[in-house]
Design an enzyme around this catalytic site. Structure first.
Site, PDB file in Angstrom:
ATOM      1  N   GLY A 252       0.823  -1.194   0.000  1.00 17.83           N
ATOM      2  CA  GLY A 252       0.000   0.000   0.000  1.00 17.83           C
ATOM      3  C   GLY A 252       0.861   1.249   0.000  1.00 17.83           C
ATOM      4  O   GLY A 252       2.026   1.215   0.419  1.00 17.83           O
TER       5      GLY A 252
ATOM      6  N   GLN B 265       2.869  10.025   1.269  1.00 24.18           N
ATOM      7  CA  GLN B 265       4.170   9.338   1.223  1.00 24.18           C
ATOM      8  C   GLN B 265       4.973   9.695  -0.028  1.00 24.18           C
ATOM      9  O   GLN B 265       6.157   9.369  -0.112  1.00 24.18           O
ATOM     10  CB  GLN B 265       3.984   7.816   1.283  1.00 24.18           C
ATOM     11  CG  GLN B 265       3.447   7.335   2.630  1.00 24.18           C
ATOM     12  CD  GLN B 265       3.335   5.828   2.642  1.00 24.18           C
ATOM     13  OE1 GLN B 265       2.350   5.280   2.191  1.00 24.18           O
ATOM     14  NE2 GLN B 265       4.363   5.160   3.136  1.00 24.18           N
TER      15      GLN B 265
ATOM     16  N   CYS C 230       5.899  -0.115   7.025  1.00 26.93           N
ATOM     17  CA  CYS C 230       5.485   1.006   6.182  1.00 26.93           C
ATOM     18  C   CYS C 230       6.669   1.401   5.305  1.00 26.93           C
ATOM     19  O   CYS C 230       7.804   1.434   5.783  1.00 26.93           O
ATOM     20  CB  CYS C 230       5.074   2.179   7.068  1.00 26.93           C
ATOM     21  SG  CYS C 230       4.603   3.668   6.161  1.00 26.93           S
ATOM     22  N   LEU C 231       6.413   1.699   4.036  1.00 27.02           N
ATOM     23  CA  LEU C 231       7.501   2.059   3.119  1.00 27.02           C
ATOM     24  C   LEU C 231       8.225   3.335   3.560  1.00 27.02           C
ATOM     25  O   LEU C 231       9.362   3.557   3.169  1.00 27.02           O
ATOM     26  CB  LEU C 231       6.966   2.216   1.691  1.00 27.02           C
ATOM     27  CG  LEU C 231       6.474   0.920   1.025  1.00 27.02           C
ATOM     28  CD1 LEU C 231       5.913   1.213  -0.355  1.00 27.02           C
ATOM     29  CD2 LEU C 231       7.577  -0.130   0.947  1.00 27.02           C
TER      30      LEU C 231
ATOM     31  N   HIS D 211      -4.423   1.175   7.516  1.00 27.80           N
ATOM     32  CA  HIS D 211      -3.095   1.809   7.510  1.00 27.80           C
ATOM     33  C   HIS D 211      -3.053   2.986   6.530  1.00 27.80           C
ATOM     34  O   HIS D 211      -2.567   4.073   6.875  1.00 27.80           O
ATOM     35  CB  HIS D 211      -2.051   0.733   7.151  1.00 27.80           C
ATOM     36  CG  HIS D 211      -0.639   1.226   7.090  1.00 27.80           C
ATOM     37  ND1 HIS D 211       0.325   0.816   7.994  1.00 27.80           N
ATOM     38  CD2 HIS D 211      -0.020   2.077   6.228  1.00 27.80           C
ATOM     39  CE1 HIS D 211       1.479   1.419   7.682  1.00 27.80           C
ATOM     40  NE2 HIS D 211       1.301   2.179   6.614  1.00 27.80           N
ATOM     41  N   GLU D 212      -3.583   2.770   5.312  1.00 28.21           N
ATOM     42  CA  GLU D 212      -3.505   3.833   4.298  1.00 28.21           C
ATOM     43  C   GLU D 212      -4.444   4.992   4.623  1.00 28.21           C
ATOM     44  O   GLU D 212      -4.095   6.155   4.419  1.00 28.21           O
ATOM     45  CB  GLU D 212      -3.804   3.275   2.897  1.00 28.21           C
ATOM     46  CG  GLU D 212      -2.859   2.167   2.421  1.00 28.21           C
ATOM     47  CD  GLU D 212      -1.378   2.436   2.657  1.00 28.21           C
ATOM     48  OE1 GLU D 212      -0.951   3.609   2.587  1.00 28.21           O
ATOM     49  OE2 GLU D 212      -0.638   1.470   2.931  1.00 28.21           O
TER      50      GLU D 212
ATOM     51  N   HIS E  55      -2.898   7.200   7.101  1.00 27.61           N
ATOM     52  CA  HIS E  55      -1.925   8.123   6.483  1.00 27.61           C
ATOM     53  C   HIS E  55      -2.603   9.409   6.019  1.00 27.61           C
ATOM     54  O   HIS E  55      -2.027  10.492   6.127  1.00 27.61           O
ATOM     55  CB  HIS E  55      -1.291   7.471   5.248  1.00 27.61           C
ATOM     56  CG  HIS E  55      -0.029   6.698   5.513  1.00 27.61           C
ATOM     57  ND1 HIS E  55       1.091   7.266   6.084  1.00 27.61           N
ATOM     58  CD2 HIS E  55       0.305   5.403   5.252  1.00 27.61           C
ATOM     59  CE1 HIS E  55       2.066   6.347   6.168  1.00 27.61           C
ATOM     60  NE2 HIS E  55       1.610   5.203   5.679  1.00 27.61           N
TER      61      HIS E  55
HETATM   62 CO    CO Z   1       2.514   3.377   5.435  1.00 24.40          CO
END
Ligand code: CO
Length: 161
Positions: free
Chosen positions: A46, A51, A91-92, A133-134, A137
């Site tokens: 995701g 991000q 998380c990226l 999670h997304e 964000h």
């Molecule tokens: Co993330």
């Protein structure tokens, strides 16, 4: 399509609330396509617009084993949830860091597609976790701030061995 730079831990853009998308134009489509490419390139499941430095309510998710089923979410909101799951989450934007995060086991999301058409999506387990999670964000909430605790270096080594 192009790869975008992924914003990393410490950048305040990750803690800002995103504004809704109002224009469903070519610019949005390019953003969605770039985000999907960037997510796949980084082996993520995701990615949310903040991000890549864009403070708009846009996210992409792909939890399919073949990484070929991208879900595009514009202005998503959770309209129902139930159950509970506890598991490791990363998380990226936080490479090498993992936390134990409690999430609902099921969520129902209402969102718009790239043309502004409204749709609903149900997810359980990993998809439910990714949706939460997304969407977090988009509200400036990162997983570290909702984690029960972060994994130790030793635990991460054991996870990878
Ligand atoms: Co993330």
């Amino acid at each position: 399509m192009a790869l975008r730079n992924i914003v990393k831990d410490g950048d305040e853009v990750l803690n800002k609330k995103c504004r809704p998308v109002v224009k469903f134009d070519k610019k949005l489509h390019v953003l969605l396509e770039d985000m999907a490419e960037t997510m796949h390139h980084a082996n993520g499941v995701g990615l949310a617009a903040p991000q890549v430095g864009i403070l708009r309510r846009v996210a992409v998710i792909d939890v399919s084993p073949e990484q070929n089923k991208v879900i595009e979410l514009v202005n998503p909101q959770i309209i129902a949830f139930s159950g509970e799951q506890e598991g490791n989450e990363g998380c990226l934007s936080f490479p090498g860091q993992w936390g134990i995060v409690k999430r609902p086991n099921y969520v129902k999301v209402r969102a718009q597609d790239r043309f502004g058409e409204e749709f609903e999506l149900e997810g359980k387990e990993l998809l439910a976790r990714a949706l939460c999670h997304e969407i977090d964000h988009l509200n400036g909430v990162v997983f570290k701030s909702v984690a029960e605790r972060m994994l130790t270096r030793k635990e991460i080594e054991q996870m990878n061995s």
